[in-house]
Scaffold this motif. Sequence first.
Motif, short mmCIF file in Angstrom:
data_model
loop_
_atom_site.label_atom_id
_atom_site.label_comp_id
_atom_site.label_asym_id
_atom_site.label_seq_id
_atom_site.Cartn_x
_atom_site.Cartn_y
_atom_site.Cartn_z
N ASP A 131 0.77 -1.18 -0.03
CA ASP A 131 -0.04 -0.11 -0.01
C ASP A 131 0.95 1.06 -0.04
O ASP A 131 1.69 1.26 0.83
CB ASP A 131 -0.92 -0.10 1.20
CG ASP A 131 -2.12 1.04 1.27
OD1 ASP A 131 -2.10 1.56 0.08
OD2 ASP A 131 -2.65 1.13 2.10
N THR A 133 -0.46 4.23 -0.03
CA THR A 133 -1.49 5.65 -0.10
C THR A 133 -0.89 6.56 0.94
O THR A 133 -0.92 7.81 0.82
CB THR A 133 -2.65 4.99 0.71
OG1 THR A 133 -3.32 3.91 0.22
CG2 THR A 133 -3.67 5.98 1.20
N GLN A 134 0.08 6.17 1.98
CA GLN A 134 0.92 7.28 2.68
C GLN A 134 1.76 8.20 2.04
O GLN A 134 2.26 9.12 2.38
CB GLN A 134 1.67 6.41 3.80
CG GLN A 134 2.65 5.55 3.42
CD GLN A 134 3.34 4.92 4.32
OE1 GLN A 134 3.71 5.50 5.31
NE2 GLN A 134 3.76 3.61 4.17
N GLY A 136 1.00 9.17 -1.23
CA GLY A 136 -0.12 9.97 -2.12
C GLY A 136 -0.23 9.24 -3.44
O GLY A 136 -0.81 9.90 -4.18
N ASN A 138 -2.46 6.54 -4.21
CA ASN A 138 -3.67 5.63 -4.15
C ASN A 138 -3.90 4.53 -4.91
O ASN A 138 -3.39 4.51 -6.12
CB ASN A 138 -4.82 6.39 -4.00
CG ASN A 138 -4.92 7.47 -2.84
OD1 ASN A 138 -4.38 7.13 -1.76
ND2 ASN A 138 -5.52 8.23 -3.23
N GLU A 139 -4.10 3.26 -4.52
CA GLU A 139 -4.29 2.08 -5.45
C GLU A 139 -3.14 1.53 -5.98
O GLU A 139 -3.06 1.06 -7.22
CB GLU A 139 -5.37 2.25 -6.43
CG GLU A 139 -6.56 2.68 -5.90
CD GLU A 139 -7.97 2.91 -7.08
OE1 GLU A 139 -7.60 2.61 -8.14
OE2 GLU A 139 -9.00 3.32 -6.61
N SER A 141 1.10 -0.03 -5.84
CA SER A 141 1.75 -0.93 -4.93
C SER A 141 3.33 -0.75 -5.35
O SER A 141 3.68 -0.39 -6.29
CB SER A 141 1.51 -2.37 -4.82
OG SER A 141 0.22 -2.79 -4.53
N LYS A 159 -0.19 -0.08 -10.50
CA LYS A 159 -1.44 -0.31 -9.99
C LYS A 159 -1.68 -1.64 -9.43
O LYS A 159 -1.27 -2.70 -10.19
CB LYS A 159 -2.51 0.29 -10.86
CG LYS A 159 -2.59 1.82 -11.15
CD LYS A 159 -3.83 2.10 -12.22
CE LYS A 159 -4.15 3.56 -12.22
NZ LYS A 159 -5.51 3.56 -13.07
N LYS A 160 -2.40 -1.87 -8.61
CA LYS A 160 -2.57 -3.27 -8.17
C LYS A 160 -3.30 -4.14 -9.00
O LYS A 160 -2.97 -5.52 -8.93
CB LYS A 160 -3.44 -3.16 -6.68
CG LYS A 160 -2.84 -2.58 -5.51
CD LYS A 160 -3.84 -2.29 -4.34
CE LYS A 160 -2.99 -1.38 -3.42
NZ LYS A 160 -3.82 -1.16 -2.05
#
Length: 197
Positions: A131, A133-134, A136, A138-139, A141, A159-160
């Motif tokens: 992840d 997200t921390q 910036g 999102n979605e 890896s 992207k995942k």
Amino acid sequence: MQRLLALIIRSFFKGLIILLPLAVTGYIIWAVFNSVDQLVPWVPRGTGFFIVIAGITLIGFAGLKWSFGKVIFDFLGDILAKTPGVRHIYSSVKDILDSFVGDKRKFNRPVWVRTSEAPEMWRIGFLTQRDMTQYGLNEMSAVYLPHSYAISGWVVMVKKENIRPITTMKPAEAMKFAVSGGITTQELPKKRLTEMD
């Protein structure tokens, strides 16, 4: 005469294929042994290697089984990690070693990564951060993509949906596959071969 010459040439290259891996492996083993042995120059040749190996093993044992030893090594590590100028070197080397052989190994989740859709292409890599997200992203890896025939690689954000876990190879097999450029051979159990067919 031409057949004899062709046979000689084929035999020469066959000899290279047989002997070169043995020679290179032997040279690397000798070079490592010689380099380690010279770390203790005041003892008879060959003894220094075993002294260094024994010392490293005892330190590792103390760090694992002796709580006071672990406290000392952690204390020394904290000092180095907080010393200006030194902390970047120490932290980088420690993180790299931990990623490969430490208790917090990062290269233990092999994945396929889709790097192109037209034409569709996949690369082998290792999921290092599930992840992002921390940061910036999102979605996304973080995936480490090793280079073939080199101790290096890229860290890419993917992207995942473009990541598939590899269930047919162990992490060591996946790293060997990536570093060898995909030409390594592995013997899969019959059950796994059937699942892949």
